[in-house]
Motif scaffolding. Structure first.
Motif, mmCIF file in Angstrom:
data_model
loop_
_atom_site.group_PDB
_atom_site.id
_atom_site.type_symbol
_atom_site.label_atom_id
_atom_site.label_comp_id
_atom_site.label_asym_id
_atom_site.label_seq_id
_atom_site.Cartn_x
_atom_site.Cartn_y
_atom_site.Cartn_z
ATOM 1 N N ASN A 83 47.587 81.462 -6.610
ATOM 2 C CA ASN A 83 46.783 81.989 -7.712
ATOM 3 C C ASN A 83 47.613 82.786 -8.715
ATOM 4 O OD1 ASN A 83 44.326 80.934 -6.807
ATOM 5 N ND2 ASN A 83 43.977 82.668 -5.438
ATOM 6 N N ILE A 103 41.527 74.731 -5.028
ATOM 7 C CA ILE A 103 42.605 74.854 -4.045
ATOM 8 C C ILE A 103 41.978 74.802 -2.655
ATOM 9 C CG2 ILE A 103 44.465 76.308 -3.179
ATOM 10 C CD1 ILE A 103 44.644 77.535 -5.967
ATOM 11 N N THR A 135 41.378 76.076 -10.061
ATOM 12 C CA THR A 135 40.584 76.778 -9.046
ATOM 13 C C THR A 135 40.293 75.919 -7.821
ATOM 14 O OG1 THR A 135 38.543 76.094 -10.170
ATOM 15 C CG2 THR A 135 39.501 78.210 -10.805
ATOM 16 N N ILE A 142 42.814 74.844 1.264
ATOM 17 C CA ILE A 142 43.828 75.148 2.277
ATOM 18 C C ILE A 142 43.184 75.025 3.651
ATOM 19 C CG2 ILE A 142 45.422 76.882 3.170
ATOM 20 C CD1 ILE A 142 45.575 78.055 0.380
ATOM 21 N N GLU A 189 46.320 83.141 3.884
ATOM 22 C CA GLU A 189 46.112 84.231 2.927
ATOM 23 C C GLU A 189 47.302 84.370 1.991
ATOM 24 O OE1 GLU A 189 46.581 88.020 1.144
ATOM 25 O OE2 GLU A 189 47.776 87.405 2.884
ATOM 26 N N ARG A 213 47.155 81.473 -0.615
ATOM 27 C CA ARG A 213 46.155 81.674 -1.670
ATOM 28 C C ARG A 213 46.629 82.707 -2.684
ATOM 29 N NH1 ARG A 213 42.714 81.313 2.901
ATOM 30 N NH2 ARG A 213 41.443 79.399 2.856
ATOM 31 N N ARG A 214 47.195 83.777 -2.200
ATOM 32 C CA ARG A 214 47.638 84.835 -3.110
ATOM 33 C C ARG A 214 48.762 84.343 -4.014
ATOM 34 N NH1 ARG A 214 51.558 88.178 -1.718
ATOM 35 N NH2 ARG A 214 51.155 87.780 0.492
#
Length: 326
Positions: A112, A136, A134, A138, A105, A108-109
């Motif tokens: 972006n 991505i 976009t 993980i 998490e 991703r944050r």
């Protein structure tokens, strides 16, 4: 709809050559390493904030390590595949302070939100916003074997093969001048044009060295990198190979076999052998010792500047004529 074979030179080419942003593609390749650097810094800041510790004290709670490879897509743009590992305060093997869900998490944050404004090529250009796309993906890596490749998790052997695959993918297209495909040759030509414009923009231009990266389509980073504590350092491996060669030569000279007992510990020992200094250098001065040499150097530099200005004018005229024809 046309379906191209895997090695078709037209694969990856834009559908509209005149509509495609060739300059933007080169600028992306040129600044992708900087975007990666900022991403790693942002990840460390985010992990420190997640653990509620100051960034400068993160090493007391966790350590973020990585291995990364750069892949050239068929269209000529570079992107990255990376393996991250979050260690505890004791280094590799110590429990991570974050579980895989929390770490994913955070990644991703951060990814972006990372961005960089690439400087303009010259006064006629504008800055460009560089950020990750976009696509991505993980996935956690676990030690168990037999995990299906299409699931959300991977095992270590899959990751090793995955990174090796993308470290060598499409290298043949960019190696030794074998640029396969007209779109790749156009990207190379765009590199040359932007390099000329960057040189004409002045000595402070961040694109002065772009001409050295024509064959890599503007990409100036390493194709394989890792953080220092991700694994054994390359320097330690070089020292181990050197020690092994010395040890083997000594044993052959004495006619004795190699004893493998404790060999790895001896080769990778931290102790450095003493260095015998047989000479020393001292600074005597700088500049030209003879006025004739200085005059020749200044004349050569002046001719080089005149040639660069002439090339820049020729390139600008060619670009203007091409725009007029459109």
């Amino acid at each position: 709809m046309a379906i191209h074979e895997p090695h078709d030179p037209h694969g990856g080419a834009p559908l509209c050559d005149e509509c495609y942003d060739w300059e933007g593609a080169v600028v992306w390749n040129w600044w992708a390493p900087e975007l990666w650097r900022r991403t790693v810094m942002a990840l460390r800041r985010a992990i420190a904030a997640k653990l509620d510790v100051p960034e400068e004290s993160l090493g007391e709670s966790a350590s973020l390590q990585y291995a990364k490879v750069a892949e050239f897509q068929t269209r000529g743009l570079v992107h990255f595949h990376a393996l991250f590992r979050l260690d505890g305060p004791s280094g590799p093997g110590s429990p991570s302070p974050l579980d895989e869900a929390e770490l994913a998490e955070t990644f991703r944050r951060v990814i972006n939100g990372v961005e960089y404004f690439a400087p303009a090529i010259d006064a006629e250009d504008t800055s460009r916003l560089i950020q990750w796309g976009t696509q991505i993906d993980i996935r956690p890596v676990r030690g168990a074997k037999g995990v299906d490749y299409q699931t959300d998790s991977l095992h270590a052997e899959q990751v090793a093969g995955y990174l090796a695959k993308y470290a060598t993918k499409d290298v043949a297209e960019l190696d030794h001048g074998q640029l396969r495909g007209p779109h790749l040759r156009q990207l190379e030509q765009t590199c040359k044009e932007l390099a000329t414009r960057g040189m004409a923009a002045g000595e402070d231009s961040p694109y002065l060295l772009l001409f050295k990266r024509n064959r890599t389509l503007g990409f100036r980073g390493h194709f394989s990198t890792k953080s220092r504590r991700y694994s054994i350092t390359l320097g330690a491996l070089r020292r181990a190979r050197h020690r092994f060669q010395l040890l083997r030569a000594d044993l052959e000279r004495r006619g004795k076999p190699l004893d493998p007992t404790g060999l790895e510990e001896r080769l990778l020992a931290d102790e450095e052998s003493s260095t015998l200094i047989v000479g020393a250098w001292a600074f005597q001065g700088s500049g030209w010792t003879r006025s004739g040499d200085r005059a020749l150097a200044l004349a050569a530099a002046a001719r080089s500047r005149e040639y660069a200005q002439w090339r820049a004018e020729q390139t600008r005229d060619a670009i203007t004529q091409r725009k007029d024809r459109r």
